[in-house]
Design a protein around this motif. Structure first.
Motif, PDB file in Angstrom:
ATOM      1  N   GLU A   1     -10.412 -58.897 -29.324  1.00 37.82           N
ATOM      2  CA  GLU A   1     -11.621 -58.229 -29.784  1.00 37.82           C
ATOM      3  C   GLU A   1     -11.822 -58.332 -31.293  1.00 37.82           C
TER       4      GLU A   1
ATOM      5  N   GLU B   1      -6.741 -48.449 -20.438  1.00 37.52           N
ATOM      6  CA  GLU B   1      -7.976 -47.704 -20.217  1.00 37.52           C
ATOM      7  C   GLU B   1      -8.073 -46.515 -21.162  1.00 37.52           C
TER       8      GLU B   1
ATOM      9  N   ASP C   1     -14.431 -49.185 -38.481  1.00 36.39           N
ATOM     10  CA  ASP C   1     -14.536 -49.799 -37.165  1.00 36.39           C
ATOM     11  C   ASP C   1     -13.153 -49.821 -36.528  1.00 36.39           C
TER      12      ASP C   1
ATOM     13  N   ARG D   1     -10.420 -45.670 -28.676  1.00 31.74           N
ATOM     14  CA  ARG D   1     -11.176 -46.578 -29.557  1.00 31.74           C
ATOM     15  C   ARG D   1     -12.653 -46.221 -29.586  1.00 31.74           C
ATOM     16  N   ASP D   2     -13.244 -46.040 -28.420  1.00 27.83           N
ATOM     17  CA  ASP D   2     -14.677 -45.758 -28.343  1.00 27.83           C
ATOM     18  C   ASP D   2     -15.016 -44.414 -28.975  1.00 27.83           C
ATOM     19  N   ALA D   3     -14.164 -43.419 -28.766  1.00 29.56           N
ATOM     20  CA  ALA D   3     -14.404 -42.096 -29.353  1.00 29.56           C
ATOM     21  C   ALA D   3     -14.347 -42.152 -30.872  1.00 29.56           C
TER      22      ALA D   3
ATOM     23  N   ASN E   1     -14.903 -44.806 -32.793  1.00 27.17           N
ATOM     24  CA  ASN E   1     -16.069 -45.539 -33.288  1.00 27.17           C
ATOM     25  C   ASN E   1     -17.301 -44.644 -33.321  1.00 27.17           C
ATOM     26  N   ALA E   2     -17.390 -43.721 -32.380  1.00 26.20           N
ATOM     27  CA  ALA E   2     -18.547 -42.823 -32.325  1.00 26.20           C
ATOM     28  C   ALA E   2     -18.453 -41.684 -33.337  1.00 26.20           C
TER      29      ALA E   2
ATOM     30  N   ALA F   1      -8.853 -47.671 -24.667  1.00 29.90           N
ATOM     31  CA  ALA F   1     -10.276 -47.969 -24.838  1.00 29.90           C
ATOM     32  C   ALA F   1     -11.077 -46.687 -25.057  1.00 29.90           C
ATOM     33  N   GLN F   2     -10.693 -45.613 -24.366  1.00 31.53           N
ATOM     34  CA  GLN F   2     -11.367 -44.335 -24.565  1.00 31.53           C
ATOM     35  C   GLN F   2     -11.168 -43.829 -25.986  1.00 31.53           C
TER      36      GLN F   2
END
Length: 283
Positions: free
Chosen positions: A223, A161, A178, A167-169, A171-172, A164-165
């Motif tokens: 993914e 979890e 990527d 990774r998402d941060a 990407n943003a 994933a946080q």
């Protein structure tokens, strides 16, 4: 008829944690090659890793394929395309990763040296949380090496979890890159040039061979395989694939641990000898 078979390695062709491909896998690859089907890895790992993943004497198993998530593409042993990682975006990534206690940036050499280094301004975190990864070919540096850069990722020491946080941060916040998971089990986030991925590499390789995408089969589980799963009509998910990969794939086979991909390669080889499609693609 399938003329090119491309597969992810970790948790797709080779069970994650296995020391190398087993003999059944090598035999299946050779059967496909003998039938005139080109075979290749389409992997996040760099070319230098193929020697130990397939074993000495099996160089024919990776003469064609895409490495470092498709940034390095070979056809019959010749480099046909390469895409570098943007240095400035990597430097931004390092600065952001250095702000977290549970992830570290790594950069890989793609030559025969096979070295990789942690790049960080906080070396104390590497020695504390990632001590087990240090060794003769693994060090800690504070800046990126000179020259072209093709392979980097982020090693994590945290929950899925939290990964994933992170990774998402990234990407943003990071333009030009990527960030994706290469495996359902490995504590790693892969880094690719934004907009260039395994799907891009599959299309480039098919074009270099002069074949249609309907003549390509791809196998994946995670993914970073989604782009190639979506790129071709004959996409295949192993039973242990991530739900989104299983949903996107047209065809489905057994698990990596049960040698499902080698069995599928044998099916492709038999069908190629008859100029037809494999049985598992006729359902």
């Amino acid at each position: 008829m399938i003329k090119l078979a491309l597969t992810d390695l970790d948790d797709t062709l080779i069970h994650f944690g296995a020391s190398h491909a087993n003999q059944a896998t090598i035999d299946a690859v050779r059967q496909a090659l003998a039938a005139g089907v080109r075979f290749g890895p389409m992997t996040g790992r760099p070319p230098v890793a193929m020697g130990w993943m397939f074993g000495a004497g099996n160089e024919d198993c990776w003469q064609t394929g895409g490495f470092s998530n498709g940034q390095i593409i070979y056809l019959d042993g010749k480099l046909v395309h390469s895409v570098e990682l943007p240095r400035e975006a990597l430097e931004t990534t390092i600065a952001l990763v250095d702000q977290t206690d549970d992830a570290r940036f790594t950069i890989y050499s793609i030559d025969e040296d096979g070295r990789y280094d942690f790049v960080t301004t906080r070396p104390e975190l590497v020695t504390r949380e990632f001590q087990w990864m240090l060794g003769p070919k693994r060090g800690i540096v504070d800046t990126l090496p000179a020259g072209k850069l093709y392979k980097a990722n982020i090693h994590c020491a945290c929950s899925r979890e939290r990964m994933a946080q992170i990774r998402d941060a990234l990407n943003a916040q990071v333009e030009g890159l990527d960030f994706v998971f290469p495996s359902m089990t490995a504590p790693v986030i892969d880094i690719s040039p934004r907009g260039w991925n395994k799907g891009s590499a599959v299309c480039a390789l098919a074009e270099a061979m002069g074949i249609g995408l309907d003549e390509v089969a791809v196998f994946g589980d995670s993914e970073n395989d989604l782009s190639m799963i979506r790129a071709v009509p004959n996409s295949v998910a192993v039973a242990n694939a991530a739900p989104e990969v299983a949903t996107a794939a047209r065809w489905h086979i057994g698990a990596c641990a049960d040698d499902a991909v080698p069995a599928a390669l044998e099916d492709i080889a038999r069908a190629a000898c008859e100029c037809g499609m494999p049985a598992f693609m006729r359902g």
